[in-house]
Design a protein around this motif. Structure first.
Motif, PDB file in Angstrom:
ATOM      1  N   GLY A  41       0.807  -1.204   0.000  1.00  0.00           N
ATOM      2  CA  GLY A  41       0.000   0.000   0.000  1.00  0.00           C
ATOM      3  C   GLY A  41       0.843   1.257   0.000  1.00  0.00           C
ATOM      4  N   SER A  42       1.986   1.218   0.686  1.00  0.00           N
ATOM      5  CA  SER A  42       2.883   2.371   0.704  1.00  0.00           C
ATOM      6  C   SER A  42       3.373   2.702  -0.702  1.00  0.00           C
ATOM      7  N   GLY A  43       3.702   1.663  -1.473  1.00  0.00           N
ATOM      8  CA  GLY A  43       4.119   1.896  -2.851  1.00  0.00           C
ATOM      9  C   GLY A  43       3.025   2.539  -3.678  1.00  0.00           C
ATOM     10  N   ALA A  44       1.794   2.101  -3.456  1.00  0.00           N
ATOM     11  CA  ALA A  44       0.665   2.693  -4.182  1.00  0.00           C
ATOM     12  C   ALA A  44       0.463   4.155  -3.784  1.00  0.00           C
ATOM     13  N   ILE A  45       0.618   4.452  -2.504  1.00  0.00           N
ATOM     14  CA  ILE A  45       0.476   5.833  -2.033  1.00  0.00           C
ATOM     15  C   ILE A  45       1.530   6.734  -2.681  1.00  0.00           C
ATOM     16  N   VAL A  46       2.776   6.262  -2.692  1.00  0.00           N
ATOM     17  CA  VAL A  46       3.855   7.044  -3.293  1.00  0.00           C
ATOM     18  C   VAL A  46       3.579   7.324  -4.762  1.00  0.00           C
ATOM     19  N   ARG A  47       3.214   6.266  -5.504  1.00  0.00           N
ATOM     20  CA  ARG A  47       3.010   6.432  -6.958  1.00  0.00           C
ATOM     21  C   ARG A  47       1.814   7.334  -7.251  1.00  0.00           C
ATOM     22  N   ALA A  48       0.727   7.173  -6.501  1.00  0.00           N
ATOM     23  CA  ALA A  48      -0.444   8.025  -6.722  1.00  0.00           C
ATOM     24  C   ALA A  48      -0.110   9.485  -6.409  1.00  0.00           C
ATOM     25  N   HIS A  49       0.669   9.703  -5.354  1.00  0.00           N
ATOM     26  CA  HIS A  49       1.096  11.064  -5.008  1.00  0.00           C
ATOM     27  C   HIS A  49       1.966  11.649  -6.119  1.00  0.00           C
ATOM     28  N   LEU A  50       2.879  10.849  -6.658  1.00  0.00           N
ATOM     29  CA  LEU A  50       3.731  11.318  -7.747  1.00  0.00           C
ATOM     30  C   LEU A  50       2.921  11.681  -8.989  1.00  0.00           C
ATOM     31  N   ARG A  51       1.782  10.992  -9.164  1.00  0.00           N
ATOM     32  CA  ARG A  51       0.908  11.288 -10.303  1.00  0.00           C
ATOM     33  C   ARG A  51       0.043  12.529 -10.054  1.00  0.00           C
ATOM     34  N   GLY A  52       0.112  13.087  -8.855  1.00  0.00           N
ATOM     35  CA  GLY A  52      -0.665  14.283  -8.553  1.00  0.00           C
ATOM     36  C   GLY A  52      -2.059  14.033  -8.049  1.00  0.00           C
ATOM     37  N   ALA A  53      -2.405  12.775  -7.744  1.00  0.00           N
ATOM     38  CA  ALA A  53      -3.744  12.442  -7.268  1.00  0.00           C
ATOM     39  C   ALA A  53      -3.924  12.843  -5.810  1.00  0.00           C
ATOM     40  N   THR A  54      -5.174  13.010  -5.411  1.00  0.00           N
ATOM     41  CA  THR A  54      -5.523  13.138  -3.997  1.00  0.00           C
ATOM     42  C   THR A  54      -5.565  11.735  -3.417  1.00  0.00           C
ATOM     43  N   VAL A  55      -4.794  11.486  -2.360  1.00  0.00           N
ATOM     44  CA  VAL A  55      -4.649  10.134  -1.823  1.00  0.00           C
ATOM     45  C   VAL A  55      -5.256  10.054  -0.429  1.00  0.00           C
ATOM     46  N   ILE A  56      -6.159   9.083  -0.249  1.00  0.00           N
ATOM     47  CA  ILE A  56      -6.775   8.826   1.055  1.00  0.00           C
ATOM     48  C   ILE A  56      -6.278   7.462   1.540  1.00  0.00           C
ATOM     49  N   ALA A  57      -5.525   7.456   2.643  1.00  0.00           N
ATOM     50  CA  ALA A  57      -4.987   6.217   3.192  1.00  0.00           C
ATOM     51  C   ALA A  57      -5.924   5.684   4.268  1.00  0.00           C
ATOM     52  N   VAL A  58      -6.229   4.382   4.198  1.00  0.00           N
ATOM     53  CA  VAL A  58      -7.130   3.743   5.165  1.00  0.00           C
ATOM     54  C   VAL A  58      -6.418   2.557   5.803  1.00  0.00           C
ATOM     55  N   ASP A  59      -6.394   2.545   7.128  1.00  0.00           N
ATOM     56  CA  ASP A  59      -5.784   1.436   7.855  1.00  0.00           C
ATOM     57  C   ASP A  59      -6.400   1.433   9.253  1.00  0.00           C
ATOM     58  N   ILE A  60      -6.016   0.439  10.061  1.00  0.00           N
ATOM     59  CA  ILE A  60      -6.497   0.385  11.442  1.00  0.00           C
ATOM     60  C   ILE A  60      -5.357   0.625  12.423  1.00  0.00           C
TER      61      ILE A  60
END
Length: 338
Positions: free
Chosen positions: A173-192
């Motif tokens: 998930g961390s890799g997905a967050i990084v890549r989405a951020h690099l693409r300029g997307a708004t990123v919402i992280a969900v975890d417990i």
């Protein structure tokens, strides 16, 4: 040479193995660090259906070139730091013919379908070696696990117009967050787990939701103005988050599934049709994903200690795996130092 072996479910030990033979097209690697992956944890727990025992785990590799075969190109010089693309591809199946080598029907990943890299030395075909002098030994071990999340974002063709929800803020998930951020997307992280959410924020997540103590639906409604996220990445492998992905994604949105859920999941098919959503799997990574991660690690100034929960010796590896199996939610990445 020393190797770490999962002899049977729940049993990991240090064993002696013969040195690998160096073929004409092979590169002999002296291993520096290898990361424990979620698939290795599943193997240890006896929950990985693709594994036969005994198995040497490990496919998140940091190494130095020790020797090269006679047919290896001159670029692969002794002493250079390297990592490995740990998947095989047949070149002939429908996936390979579409250049989607990551999803080869006959793929064998190091440490899963074949013995892996938790050894002092490893011989690998030169075509699977990636050399980079700018990355540290520790950074090289983080390349492969980050590529999996990068690949999921590429599958979804994320842009700066997207709002991306990532379920599960572990390493993938961390890799997905990084890549989405690099693409300029708004990123919402969900975890417990709040500590993982704080790491997600440092990696580029715009908003954080602890779904254990917050109402997921209400929070997403507020953050997306009632529309839902345009892309959902399922990196938790949990029936609850799989269903939430279908329910929360926007109309005409995309759900990308990385995690393996242990149980079968029933979905409301009405939502599939009404939303005309795209649901796709995401497996492993392609060479371009490796290139993108290497570029990121060289240029981003990332403090990689954010992603590393523990570094252990070969003799400490079994104990670290046992502790991880008892409390998997607290661990991002364990590296074994050779």
């Amino acid at each position: 040479m020393k190797a770490i072996e999962i002899t049977k479910p729940g049993v990991m030990q240090v064993v002696e193995r013969e040195m690998p033979r160096l073929g004409k097209d092979d590169v002999l690697l002296k291993i520096k660090y290898v990361g424990f992956c979620g698939s290795d944890l599943s193997t240890f727990l006896g929950k990985n259906p693709m594994v036969q025992y005994p198995r040497i785990p490990g496919h998140e590799i940091s190494a130095v070139i020790e020797a090269v075969g006679e047919n290896v190109p001159a670029d692969f010089q002794v002493g250079l730091g390297a990592t490995v693309v740990p998947y095989t591809n047949c070149g002939h199946c429908t996936s390979c013919r579409k250049k989607r080598f990551n999803a080869c029907r006959y793929n064998q990943t190091l440490g899963v379908q074949r013995d892996g890299a938790m050894t002092e030395y490893l011989a690998v075909p030169w075509q699977k070696i990636l050399v980079d002098v700018a990355l540290t030994d520790v950074q090289l071990a983080l390349v492969e696990p980050l590529t999996v999340g990068f690949h999921a974002i590429d599958n979804a063709q994320v842009t700066d117009l997207d709002t991306v929800v990532v379920f599960g803020c572990g390493m993938i998930g961390s890799g997905a967050i990084v890549r989405a951020h690099l693409r300029g997307a708004t990123v919402i992280a969900v975890d417990i787990d709040d500590s993982k959410l704080e790491t997600a924020k440092k990696l580029g997540a715009t908003h954080l939701i602890n779904s254990k103590v917050q109402n997921l639906h209400e929070e997403l409604e507020k953050l997306t103005h009632g529309n839902g996220p345009s892309v959902v990445i399922e990196a938790a492998g949990n029936p609850i988050t799989y269903r939430a992905a279908i329910e929360e994604v926007a109309f005409a949105g995309k759900v990308v599934c990385i995690g393996y859920a242990a149980a079968e999941i029933a979905f409301p098919t009405k939502l599939w049709v009404q939303k005309e959503m795209e649901i796709m799997g995401s497996r492993n990574a392609n060479p371009t994903d490796f290139e993108a991660v290497i570029k990121y690690l060289k240029n981003a100034g990332l403090d990689e200690t954010l992603l590393i929960s523990n570094i252990v010796s070969v003799d400490e590896a079994a104990g670290a795996m046992q502790k991880w199996s008892e409390d998997p939610g607290k661990i991002l990445k364990i590296l074994v130092r050779f």
